[in-house]
Design an enzyme around this catalytic site. Structure first.
Site, PDB file in Angstrom:
ATOM      1  CE1 TYR A   1      -2.672 -17.096  -0.961  1.00 19.65           C
ATOM      2  CE2 TYR A   1      -0.621 -17.392  -2.172  1.00 19.65           C
ATOM      3  CZ  TYR A   1      -1.360 -17.526  -1.011  1.00 19.65           C
ATOM      4  OH  TYR A   1      -0.784 -18.071   0.108  1.00 19.65           O
TER       5      TYR A   1
ATOM      6  NE  ARG B   1       0.450  -9.603   1.182  1.00 21.49           N
ATOM      7  CZ  ARG B   1       0.182 -10.350   2.247  1.00 21.49           C
ATOM      8  NH1 ARG B   1       1.051 -10.416   3.246  1.00 21.49           N
ATOM      9  NH2 ARG B   1      -0.948 -11.020   2.339  1.00 21.49           N
TER      10      ARG B   1
ATOM     11  NE  ARG C   1       4.610 -26.912 -19.238  1.00 19.70           N
ATOM     12  CZ  ARG C   1       5.875 -27.100 -18.885  1.00 19.70           C
ATOM     13  NH1 ARG C   1       6.816 -27.134 -19.819  1.00 19.70           N
ATOM     14  NH2 ARG C   1       6.204 -27.259 -17.614  1.00 19.70           N
TER      15      ARG C   1
ATOM     16  CG  HIS D   1      10.496 -23.283 -18.602  1.00 18.79           C
ATOM     17  ND1 HIS D   1      10.166 -24.319 -19.424  1.00 18.79           N
ATOM     18  CD2 HIS D   1      10.562 -23.791 -17.349  1.00 18.79           C
ATOM     19  CE1 HIS D   1      10.049 -25.436 -18.712  1.00 18.79           C
ATOM     20  NE2 HIS D   1      10.282 -25.144 -17.446  1.00 18.79           N
TER      21      HIS D   1
ATOM     22  CE  LYS E   1      -1.387 -14.220   0.627  1.00 16.41           C
ATOM     23  NZ  LYS E   1      -0.820 -15.081   1.691  1.00 16.41           N
TER      24      LYS E   1
ATOM     25  CD  GLU F   1       6.936 -17.014   6.466  1.00 14.22           C
ATOM     26  OE1 GLU F   1       6.172 -16.067   6.766  1.00 14.22           O
ATOM     27  OE2 GLU F   1       7.333 -17.207   5.296  1.00 14.22           O
TER      28      GLU F   1
ATOM     29  CG  LEU G   1       3.639 -13.099   2.873  1.00 15.55           C
ATOM     30  CD1 LEU G   1       4.013 -12.608   1.483  1.00 15.55           C
ATOM     31  CD2 LEU G   1       2.341 -13.900   2.829  1.00 15.55           C
TER      32      LEU G   1
END
Length: 283
Positions: free
Chosen positions: A32, A51, A99, A101, A146, A178, A202
């Site tokens: 995101y 990014r 579903r 993995h 991110k 951070e 990040l």
């Protein structure tokens, strides 16, 4: 009517259908970005979208859309929603598949969603500063991505909230990394210190542009890890993020940072960043 981004369309919220087997929902398998909007203009959108593409690449996700076209859609979203000051939230998941993995087939379409939100600048907090709370950095080792996997960040932010703090100061065995949703800095003898852009943090867009303008203005910036003990002896401390801009930290847990007042280097950083906003967005 407020519009939302859904793949390559701007639609009403009721038209958006996200499958229960979307991998973002079931695995947090996605990435995101948050883009700030000032005076109806997107700020550092190119850097954010770059990014976004890098995050997708790092998790092995194909980028089937053109980032410049996505940029255009975001501008259209802001314009049609009449947003002047606020933010865009943009999310991409690996799509919908039964579903499992391991990754679904490469031709599985990604799912793109986005929306706008009004959000004025946090002027009063930037003026007086905020409190932070120290807590362990329990996150995974790819904080440079991110991703949607934010449970460690959420738990840290909640821990800070329980201590009436604005942000958490994260550390790994005493080395500051951070914040839960920000990058952290300390100032000592007029030198700005911040953790280098490794896998442990990040590399925030606000971080990147602020460090560039600081260096251009002649401020000394050192990208080097520092400890909690060094932080406690700092002359100044501040954080940066897309929504918090340059936010002074004047108290950490029960201790004031130096005098407990916002320091001159932090004020200089705020001024430089505000000037950049004004130049970029004609505020």
């Amino acid at each position: 009517m407020t519009l939302y981004l859904w793949n390559d369309q701007l639609v009403d919220k009721n038209q958006i259908k996200i499958d229960i087997e979307d991998r973002g929902y079931q695995f947090g398998d996605g990435v995101y970005e948050v883009v700030k909007v000032y005076n109806g203009a997107l700020f550092t959108a190119k850097e954010h979208l770059t990014r976004l593409g890098q995050s997708m690449q790092k998790i092995g996700m194909e980028t089937p859309f053109d980032l410049s076209n996505l940029h255009r859609l975001l501008e259209e979203l802001v314009e049609k929603n009449g947003l002047q000051d606020g933010m865009i939230y943009l999310q991409v998941t690996r799509g919908t598949h039964a579903r499992q993995h391991w990754f679904p087939p490469a031709d599985t379409p990604v799912v793109v969603t986005g929306y706008t939100k009004e959000m004025p600048r946090p002027a009063s907090l930037m003026e007086k500063g905020v409190k932070a709370h120290i807590t362990d950095d329990i996150r995974w080792l790819r904080c440079d991505i991110k991703s949607l996997n934010l449970l460690g960040n959420v738990l840290a932010k909640q821990e800070a909230t329980k201590h009436d703090a604005f942000e958490a100061v994260l550390h790994r065995d005493g080395t500051v990394t951070e914040g839960s949703s920000s990058n952290l800095y300390m100032v000592k003898n007029d030198v700005i210190y911040t953790h280098p852009a490794t896998n442990l943090i990040l590399n925030g867009i606000t971080r990147q542009v602020l460090l560039a303008v600081c260096r251009k203005a002649g401020l000394t910036v050192v990208e080097k890890p520092f400890t909690l003990d060094e932080l406690r002896l700092a002359d100044e401390c501040f954080l940066t993020s897309t929504t918090s801009e340059v936010m002074p930290i004047v108290q950490i847990d029960n201790d004031l940072v130096s005098s407990g007042e916002v320091g001159p280097i932090t004020r200089k950083c705020q001024s430089l960043f505000t000037s950049l906003i004004e130049q970029s967005c004609l505020v």
